[in-house]
Design a protein around this motif. Structure first.
Motif, short mmCIF file in Angstrom:
data_model
loop_
_atom_site.label_atom_id
_atom_site.label_comp_id
_atom_site.label_asym_id
_atom_site.label_seq_id
_atom_site.Cartn_x
_atom_site.Cartn_y
_atom_site.Cartn_z
N GLY A 23 -0.57 7.22 -4.19
CA GLY A 23 -0.80 7.91 -2.91
C GLY A 23 -1.00 9.40 -3.09
O GLY A 23 -1.84 10.02 -2.43
N ASP A 41 5.87 10.29 3.16
CA ASP A 41 6.70 9.59 2.16
C ASP A 41 8.16 9.67 2.56
O ASP A 41 8.68 10.72 2.90
N GLY A 43 10.45 9.05 0.45
CA GLY A 43 11.12 9.66 -0.69
C GLY A 43 12.33 8.89 -1.20
O GLY A 43 13.29 9.48 -1.69
N GLY A 44 12.27 7.56 -1.10
CA GLY A 44 13.39 6.74 -1.58
C GLY A 44 13.18 6.29 -3.02
O GLY A 44 12.25 6.71 -3.70
N VAL A 77 7.86 3.91 7.18
CA VAL A 77 6.73 3.20 7.80
C VAL A 77 7.18 2.00 8.65
O VAL A 77 6.40 1.49 9.46
N THR A 154 -3.25 -4.22 -1.23
CA THR A 154 -2.80 -5.52 -1.69
C THR A 154 -2.53 -5.42 -3.19
O THR A 154 -2.32 -4.31 -3.72
N ALA A 200 -2.06 -0.06 -12.11
CA ALA A 200 -1.97 1.31 -12.61
C ALA A 200 -0.57 1.60 -13.12
O ALA A 200 0.41 1.03 -12.65
#
Ligand code: NAD
Length: 303
Positions: A23, A41, A43-44, A77, A154, A200
């Motif tokens: 991201g 974010d 941030g966890g 989110v 996905t 990635a």
């Protein structure tokens, strides 16, 4: 297609989970192209516990240092009120929303025999419900604007399966299902909904792969695919697979199938004809449910 299709100046993007990993790279690239970016974010940690605003703020500082425009947001989110507030803040500061990249994610891998429902629910909540919450929050704004680009993240795990990831795979396959319908519902308002299926080297995969493989899977290779899906040149309702500099399209296909006479519509009949039923020679994608029905009718009338 003209170069203009890849001109983003004046556009506004919300990128969830953009405080690190993939991201962050999307945020930096889009900002360089003139997009005003909301760097979201929580941030966890990798399993979704804890939170900190500093991850998103650091990326915003990076963008601003190179002359770009960005604001930080630490909404979870899955928290509808917090996401709605993020969208209101975006409109307040930047005036519009052209792009949403649903990228936030966590992992809680375990073989299914050992997976407690809390780990199932949390992973499905962040990936699938989180993307639904964020998409709903921007959907009517994009409809009114008459344009929008939405990316669902996905995974090969959701498309093909991966040992120990029943929760993650189910959530990721759900995003593909959501894309299929939203792409239909958004098309007349020029809202295109696509999936990226990346592989990635990030904190999400660093424990799962050896150093050599991680080096091949440089996360920078995913960014061009996502930026393409954010552009006017983006297709609609496609799954773009990206890994190590190779880009491909993943598609569900259905075999031609076999229309059986009534006397053979039995488990024994299906077993006897399994070779023809599963023969991929003439397999093809089905564009939507109505096309699937038309295919059935054609098979019946030509049998
Ligand atoms: P990452 O852990 O670096 O990034 C995920 C980010 O999401 C983190 O910064 C995290 O803080 C944030 N986040 C987690 N829960 C959140 C929440 N509830 N609200 C807001 N933010 C939250 O990992 P990554 O590899 O960059 O993953 C990005 C996306 O790509 C994820 O959806 C992941 O499932 C997907 N993906 C990654 C790979 C890969 O090979 N790295 C493969 C397939 C799919």
């Amino acid at each position: 297609m003209t170069q203009d299709a890849l001109n983003f100046s004046g556009q506004v993007a919300i990128i969830t989970g953009a405080g690190g990993g993939l991201g962050r790279l999307y945020a930096l690239d889009l900002a360089k192209r003139g997009v005003s970016v909301v760097v979201n974010d929580l941030g966890g940690s990798l399993d979704g516990s804890g939170s900190s605003a500093t991850a998103a703020e650091a990326v915003v500082e990076e963008i601003k240092a190179s002359g770009g425009k960005a604001i930080a947001n630490a909404a979870d989110v899955t928290d509808e009120a917090a996401v709605n507030a993020m969208v209101a803040q975006t409109l307040d500061v930047f005036g519009r929303i052209d792009i949403l990249i649903n990228n936030a994610g966590i992992l809680r891998d375990k073989s299914f025999a050992k997976m407690e429902m809390v780990n199932w629910n949390k992973v499905v909540d962040v990936h699938l419900n989180g993307a639904a919450v964020c998409t709903r929050a921007v959907w009517n704004i994009m409809k009114e604007q008459g344009n929008g680009r939405i990316i669902m993240t996905t995974s090969p795990s959701g498309l093909y399966g991966n040992f120990g990831q029943a929760n993650y795979g189910a959530a990721k396959a759900g995003l593909w299902g959501m894309m299929n319908t939203l792409g239909l519902e958004g098309a007349k308002s020029n809202i295109h909904v696509n999936c990226i299926a990346p592989s990635a080297g990030t904190r999400m995969t660093e424990e799962l792969m050896d150093a050599g493989t991680l080096k091949l899977l440089a996360p920078e290779n995913i960014t061009p695919a996502v930026v393409f899906l954010c552009s006017d040149a983006a297709p609609n309702r496609k799954v773009l697979v990206a890994a190590a500099g190779t880009y491909s399209l993943a598609e569900m296909v259905e075999t031609k199938g076999l229309h059986l006479p009534e006397s053979e519509r039995t488990p024994e009949g299906i077993a006897a004809h399994w070779g023809q039923i599963s023969d991929r020679a003439e397999a093809e994608p089905i564009a939507n449910v109505m096309e699937g029905v038309a295919k059935l009718v054609k098979a019946m009338t030509s049998a």
